[in-house]
Design an enzyme around this catalytic site. Structure first.
Site, PDB file in Angstrom:
ATOM      1  N   ASN A  51      19.557   4.241 -40.077  1.00  0.00           N
ATOM      2  CA  ASN A  51      19.104   3.096 -39.292  1.00  0.00           C
ATOM      3  C   ASN A  51      18.018   2.369 -40.202  1.00  0.00           C
ATOM      4  O   ASN A  51      17.201   2.364 -40.488  1.00  0.00           O
ATOM      5  CB  ASN A  51      18.139   3.613 -37.979  1.00  0.00           C
ATOM      6  N   CYS A  73      14.657  -4.206 -34.589  1.00  0.00           N
ATOM      7  CA  CYS A  73      16.245  -4.212 -34.854  1.00  0.00           C
ATOM      8  C   CYS A  73      17.034  -5.235 -34.411  1.00  0.00           C
ATOM      9  O   CYS A  73      18.269  -5.281 -34.865  1.00  0.00           O
ATOM     10  CB  CYS A  73      16.778  -2.880 -34.463  1.00  0.00           C
ATOM     11  N   HIS A 114      24.175  -2.585 -33.707  1.00  0.00           N
ATOM     12  CA  HIS A 114      22.945  -1.970 -34.383  1.00  0.00           C
ATOM     13  C   HIS A 114      23.261  -0.475 -34.361  1.00  0.00           C
ATOM     14  O   HIS A 114      23.535   0.012 -33.350  1.00  0.00           O
ATOM     15  CB  HIS A 114      21.726  -2.270 -33.539  1.00  0.00           C
TER      16      HIS A 114
HETATM   17  O1  UT7 Z   1      16.284   1.304 -33.960  1.00  0.00           O
HETATM   18  C1  UT7 Z   1      15.071   1.693 -33.278  1.00  0.00           C
HETATM   19  C2  UT7 Z   1      15.537   2.217 -31.931  1.00  0.00           C
HETATM   20  N1  UT7 Z   1      15.531   3.751 -32.260  1.00  0.00           N
HETATM   21  C3  UT7 Z   1      16.406   4.499 -31.202  1.00  0.00           C
HETATM   22  O2  UT7 Z   1      17.401   3.846 -30.508  1.00  0.00           O
HETATM   23  C4  UT7 Z   1      16.429   5.937 -31.185  1.00  0.00           C
HETATM   24  C5  UT7 Z   1      16.770   6.450 -29.889  1.00  0.00           C
HETATM   25  N2  UT7 Z   1      16.508   7.603 -29.744  1.00  0.00           N
HETATM   26  C6  UT7 Z   1      17.349   8.657 -30.306  1.00  0.00           C
HETATM   27  O3  UT7 Z   1      18.303   8.362 -30.990  1.00  0.00           O
HETATM   28  C7  UT7 Z   1      17.173  10.161 -29.813  1.00  0.00           C
HETATM   29  O4  UT7 Z   1      16.112  10.330 -29.032  1.00  0.00           O
HETATM   30  C8  UT7 Z   1      16.402  10.860 -31.174  1.00  0.00           C
HETATM   31  C9  UT7 Z   1      17.489  10.934 -32.196  1.00  0.00           C
HETATM   32  C10 UT7 Z   1      15.400  10.229 -31.669  1.00  0.00           C
HETATM   33  C11 UT7 Z   1      16.193  12.312 -30.672  1.00  0.00           C
HETATM   34  O5  UT7 Z   1      17.361  12.996 -30.353  1.00  0.00           O
HETATM   35  P1  UT7 Z   1      17.128  13.834 -28.904  1.00  0.00           P
HETATM   36  O6  UT7 Z   1      18.516  14.559 -28.810  1.00  0.00           O
HETATM   37  O7  UT7 Z   1      16.596  12.917 -27.967  1.00  0.00           O
HETATM   38  O8  UT7 Z   1      15.942  15.135 -29.403  1.00  0.00           O
HETATM   39  P2  UT7 Z   1      14.893  15.393 -28.713  1.00  0.00           P
HETATM   40  O9  UT7 Z   1      13.670  14.397 -29.344  1.00  0.00           O
HETATM   41  O10 UT7 Z   1      14.850  15.618 -27.360  1.00  0.00           O
HETATM   42  O11 UT7 Z   1      14.525  16.877 -29.364  1.00  0.00           O
HETATM   43  C12 UT7 Z   1      15.377  17.960 -29.104  1.00  0.00           C
HETATM   44  C13 UT7 Z   1      14.936  19.189 -30.028  1.00  0.00           C
HETATM   45  C14 UT7 Z   1      13.346  19.369 -29.967  1.00  0.00           C
HETATM   46  O12 UT7 Z   1      13.329  20.815 -29.947  1.00  0.00           O
HETATM   47  P3  UT7 Z   1      12.788  21.624 -28.840  1.00  0.00           P
HETATM   48  O13 UT7 Z   1      11.803  21.088 -28.217  1.00  0.00           O
HETATM   49  O14 UT7 Z   1      13.873  21.365 -27.844  1.00  0.00           O
HETATM   50  O15 UT7 Z   1      12.554  23.000 -29.259  1.00  0.00           O
HETATM   51  C15 UT7 Z   1      12.691  18.808 -31.385  1.00  0.00           C
HETATM   52  O16 UT7 Z   1      11.603  19.464 -31.696  1.00  0.00           O
HETATM   53  O17 UT7 Z   1      15.178  19.039 -31.219  1.00  0.00           O
HETATM   54  C16 UT7 Z   1      14.010  18.886 -32.271  1.00  0.00           C
HETATM   55  N3  UT7 Z   1      13.832  18.111 -33.129  1.00  0.00           N
HETATM   56  C17 UT7 Z   1      14.538  18.406 -34.691  1.00  0.00           C
HETATM   57  N4  UT7 Z   1      15.086  19.464 -35.011  1.00  0.00           N
HETATM   58  C18 UT7 Z   1      15.472  19.547 -36.269  1.00  0.00           C
HETATM   59  C19 UT7 Z   1      13.708  16.786 -33.130  1.00  0.00           C
HETATM   60  N5  UT7 Z   1      14.192  16.280 -34.283  1.00  0.00           N
HETATM   61  C20 UT7 Z   1      14.555  17.270 -35.289  1.00  0.00           C
HETATM   62  C21 UT7 Z   1      14.833  17.198 -36.492  1.00  0.00           C
HETATM   63  N6  UT7 Z   1      15.562  18.392 -36.898  1.00  0.00           N
HETATM   64  N7  UT7 Z   1      14.867  16.207 -37.210  1.00  0.00           N
END
Ligand code: UT7
Length: 351
Positions: free
Chosen positions: A308, A131, A278
């Site tokens: 993104n 990115c 970004h």
């Molecule tokens: O340009 C490339 C660089 N990429 C980035 O900079 C991405 C950086 N990371 C992020 O932006 C975040 O880590 C994410 C948006 C990818 C994830 O957010 P988070 O707040 O860290 O969520 P998480 O992965 O800790 O998941 C929390 C919960 C989980 O459920 P449980 O295990 O707590 O029951 C996931 O299964 O949210 C659940 N979850 C979703 N629920 C509904 C994960 N994705 C989704 C979804 N819809 N799309």
């Protein structure tokens, strides 16, 4: 001698997919996606479109602007194309930042664009910096122009079709990405690049931390893990991401880069008209803004519409700011990129 941006352009596929559209197909919701990322929709390319097609459209818009044609392509594609092709003859280098090239290895996406534009005197190459691809590409092109040798103009593009490398069954990643392209034409001018009245790209910082490479990875298809004839591919063909690790890296990368850019350029936050980061997650930008004590209104965000778009995000945003009259001559813009590699960096641009 300054390196100034003299034209900008963008291209996004017309197919707009909302969070609700995704929620109809996978276990997610508009509420989760918005509250965790700030994303409301993304634009996805159809099957016949490759990254070079979006790159070409963005490039034509930027080149046509250089030739004095500033209307949207819809108001006259033929006129726009004629203006773009004429301006393309003056281009010495084409550098494309992309993580999703048309082909692995060769030909580069830049060479495909070079051919389709008829930019016959331009050298062309791709840059792989995730990115941060546009920031790396811009500095590479500026460096090449600064070598002199009679070269004056470069076309710098960030373009991606991330939908093609996204696992559409993985709700943890598929809601995050979109397709698009942005382009700028840069020119070496007689304006000063330092001191009073300085213009153009006055500072660029580029960084890499390869120790985090595994946290954003295309595991298959390269020389480490090539596809094998007859193989049934079950996993590993899509972009894999360790979201939490990248999130923590990104907040620090944005804050550290902003501080380093302001220090080395001798400016404060109040001097900056816009920060164009970004946009992987609006929460990353908000957290970095808090650390920096810079108000949210200084950051230009379009993640709600496009999600993104990796290397395309920053040039796409620059074109929107430029065409919407949100920047005027002399304004100071800070760009900040971060992503796969891991890589990060940014620019201070006096518009
Ligand atoms: O340009 C490339 C660089 N990429 C980035 O900079 C991405 C950086 N990371 C992020 O932006 C975040 O880590 C994410 C948006 C990818 C994830 O957010 P988070 O707040 O860290 O969520 P998480 O992965 O800790 O998941 C929390 C919960 C989980 O459920 P449980 O295990 O707590 O029951 C996931 O299964 O949210 C659940 N979850 C979703 N629920 C509904 C994960 N994705 C989704 C979804 N819809 N799309």
């Amino acid at each position: 001698m300054a390196i100034e941006i003299i034209g900008t352009g963008k291209a996004v596929p017309s197919n707009r997919v909302t969070n609700d559209d995704l929620a109809a197909r996978i276990d997610t919701s508009d509420e989760w996606i918005r509250s965790h990322t700030g994303i409301g929709s993304r634009h996805l390319a159809d099957e016949s479109t490759a990254t070079s097609d979006l790159a070409l459209e963005a490039a034509k818009n930027a080149l046509a602007m250089v030739a004095g044609f500033t209307e949207n392509a819809e108001s006259g594609t033929e006129k726009r194309d004629r203006a773009a092709v004429e301006a393309a003859k003056s281009i010495d280098f084409i550098v494309v930042g992309t993580a999703t090239p048309d082909f692995i290895g060769c030909p580069s996406t830049a060479c495909i664009v070079q051919h389709k534009l008829g930019a016959n005197r331009a050298a062309a190459m791709d840059i792989t910096a995730g990115c941060t691809g546009f920031i790396y590409a811009l500095e590479t092109a500026a460096g090449l122009l600064n070598l002199g040798r009679g070269r004056k103009r470069a076309l710098v593009i960030g373009a991606e079709i991330l939908s093609r490398v996204t696992d559409w069954t993985d709700r943890g990643t598929c809601v995050l990405f979109g397709d698009g392209a942005g382009a700028v034409v840069i020119e070496k001018t007689d304006a000063p690049c330092e001191g009073p009245g300085r213009r153009g790209l006055v500072q660029t910082l580029l960084y890499a931390d390869g120790s985090g490479g595994e946290s954003l990875v295309f595991r298959r298809g390269g020389s480490r893990n090539p596809f094998k004839t007859g193989e049934v591919i079950e996993k590993g063909i899509y972009l894999e991401m360790n979201g939490q690790e990248v999130y923590n890296f990104a907040v620090k990368a944005v804050a550290d880069t902003a501080i380093a850019l302001m220090q080395t350029a001798g400016i404060g936050a109040d001097d900056i008209a816009w920060i164009v980061p970004h946009q992987a997650n609006a929460r990353i930008v908000q957290a970095a803004g808090k650390r920096l004590k810079i108000p949210a209104e200084k950051f230009y965000l379009n993640i709600e519409e496009y999600a993104n778009t990796s290397a395309a995000t920053i040039p796409l945003a620059l074109d929107e700011l430029n065409r919407n009259g949100k920047i005027k001559k002399g304004d100071i813009i800070m760009t900040i990129g971060f992503g796969g590699g891991l890589t990060y960096g940014g620019n201070i641009i006096v518009w």
